[in-house]
Design an enzyme around this catalytic site. Structure first.
Site, PDB file in Angstrom:
ATOM      1  N   GLU A 197       6.271   2.932   8.545  1.00  0.00           N
ATOM      2  CA  GLU A 197       7.302   3.380   7.588  1.00  0.00           C
ATOM      3  C   GLU A 197       6.734   4.364   6.562  1.00  0.00           C
ATOM      4  OE1 GLU A 197       9.323   0.228   5.523  1.00  0.00           O
ATOM      5  OE2 GLU A 197       9.847  -0.866   7.337  1.00  0.00           O
ATOM      6  N   GLY A 198       5.463   4.706   6.671  1.00  0.00           N
ATOM      7  CA  GLY A 198       4.827   5.551   5.666  1.00  0.00           C
ATOM      8  C   GLY A 198       4.223   4.778   4.510  1.00  0.00           C
TER       9      GLY A 198
END
Lengths: 347, 347
Positions: free
Chosen positions: A318-319
């Site tokens: 998701e970063g």
């Protein structure tokens, strides 16, 4: 930028000469020489990317999360149902995922790109769509994408990055979401680095020994099916995911605009390897945000010559790990911009 | 809090029961279990500190930099003149030091405390003063402070922390400045951990082999001069600096108010060891921001059972490594507060 060749052509090498200027400037600041360690090399990289020293302040960092589904899910490589990809895209669009919480805490804007989710997210949510296809084919048995589909996904990612940068983004963090996507990530990393399936395949969301063995076999079978062709686009299309392609496009577009790119975990590393294979000049723009628990991430980062800023035992994607590195990167620029010179102190 | 015994008494143990509640909550969030690694244990610690789960958002973190000078400077342990301490305090007060640049990039307020600088900083600058004495005595030949002076410095630090917390600070980062202060830091770490002078003495601002040998000898001689007395206040007064005492007071005051404390490099670790020796309950409130290059920092953190969040090869002090950890701590709280539950997804 409406074709891949122009995008690749637009990425120029960073300027090492400016990195040397930055190192000289660091040495004259009001602090013991070298005492900011890796923050100093990072600052020099930012200067070399921007072609100016001090580098510009980082005031509007943006995270792009690309999501996709994977035909290889049918092989049983993940215990999660594919619908989770859609649910998590909707959760991100609603601002309720881990990435949103951490982005807010680190001062980063979040953009979600449906690079190829099987079941489209709810239409009322603010999610951009690549419009290529709803998930890849099963890479174990056939190419995951045609080269045309793969190119379209790359360009869709590039377009999102270009829009963000037009809107003022001065740092781009990469994030991914996609049930089963650590399988294509492992296949890409093996193909681009020469690593074995055993070296690059990991537990993803936390699979058991038996599923790990199956997953490793699937990666090996996919590599055997693909064969020796190492032409970058062919590898990416055959073994990758739509989100991997899109994030490679994000990275290339940012590099073409002289904007630094922070990598996250194993999926973004796979995308970075693809971008680097398509365009070696891009590597100079990459910053490794963190060391994922997933073994392929380290294999890929080593291949790119990148050392991660953080090692917090994350394996979410998701970063999240890229986001946590943003304040470090912002600080590296701030030091070069704001700290007094020794000469100003009269020393 | 106007005496040390009351300050120590006011620090209650963190509540492990709440940490378990936080771990349970993490397990129910919309992400693979355990996938946020050390961010999850950090979030549980924040909950245990605040006695509530989810823990409060971190919205107003503050850095307190305590500065002091050292009689042991006369032994030749540092190549820098003592006036640098004053110049750097003035630079910090003017917002032009490394700590200011990084604090701005990480969203942290900076407060500077003259805990005992030899030459007072310019009067027009916003610097608080402990008003104890202008630097310590030479710890190689006599106790650096009397116990009364040391207690006054501890309480001065505690008062600054209490004011910040009254003003809304919800996280306190520790920072130091003081030419030659890695010598008393090494002596304190050796005394509190049982480490040898060779294990705990490092190059500080970057001294040469010959100065390192001299510095190690000075630390050894100071420990021999001090003798076997391990009463915490006696050790701190005999071997420490006014800034070490003040930062121990900052840490105790924050802990007494249930506010987390982020440690920086070797000097703040020495202060944390002193605070922990005075008050073992305080350890639960400590977060190790980074691993300093200085060897004594790792010896001290190991003794406290703390694992640093960052390892960026910093050796500057001023709180720089603690500041870079603030967004990570802020993120750990944000995840527990903001991420959707799996139940909300209908999974």
């Amino acid at each position: 930028m409406n074709d891949l060749a122009s995008l690749v052509e637009a990425v120029k090498p960073i300027e090492e000469r400016i990195a040397l200027m930055a190192a000289e400037r660091q040495a004259g600041l009001a602090k013991p020489q070298g005492s900011l360690g890796r923050l100093e090399t990072l600052g020099a990289q930012l200067a070399a990317i921007a072609r100016t020293c001090p580098p510009p302040a980082i005031t509007k960092p943006g995270l792009i999360i690309a999501a996709g589904d994977h035909g290889v899910h049918a092989q049983g490589v993940s215990p999660w149902p594919q619908e989770i990809t859609t649910l998590m895209v909707e959760t991100m669009a609603a601002g309720r995922a881990s990435a949103n919480a951490i982005a807010a805490a680190c001062g980063v804007d979040v953009t979600v790109l449906d690079a190829g989710v099987a079941k489209p997210p709810a239409a009322h949510l603010q999610v951009r769509s690549a419009g290529v296809r709803g998930g890849t084919r099963d890479l174990r048995v056939e190419p995951a994408m045609t080269e045309a589909e793969c190119t379209a996904a790359v360009l869709a990612g590039a377009a999102v990055a270009a829009d963000l940068i037009d809107d003022g983004a001065d740092l781009i963090a990469l994030g991914d979401m996609g049930i089963a996507n650590t399988t294509p990530a492992a296949a890409l990393i093996a193909a681009f680095t020469g690593g074995t399936p055993e070296q690059v395949t990991g537990r993803g969301t936390g699979i058991d020994d038996r599923t790990l063995q199956l997953k490793t076999e699937v990666v090996g079978a996919a590599l055997a099916r693909h064969g020796d062709d190492r032409e970058p686009l062919s590898v990416l299309a055959s073994l990758g995911g739509l989100e991997h392609a899109a994030l490679a496009g994000v990275a290339l577009a940012a590099a073409s605009r002289r904007i630094p790119v922070i990598l996250d975990g194993v999926n973004t590393v796979a995308s970075a390897l693809a971008a680097a294979a398509l365009c070696p000049n891009a590597i100079g723009y990459f910053i490794a945000g963190h060391r994922s628990v997933e073994p392929g991430a380290t294999v890929g980062l080593d291949h790119l010559g990148l050392k991660p800023l953080l090692d917090l035992e994350l394996r979410l994607g998701e970063g999240t790990g890229a986001l946590l590195a943003v304040p470090i990167v912002r600080s590296a620029a701030a030091v070069l911009r704001g700290v007094a010179g020794l000469d100003e102190l009269g020393v």
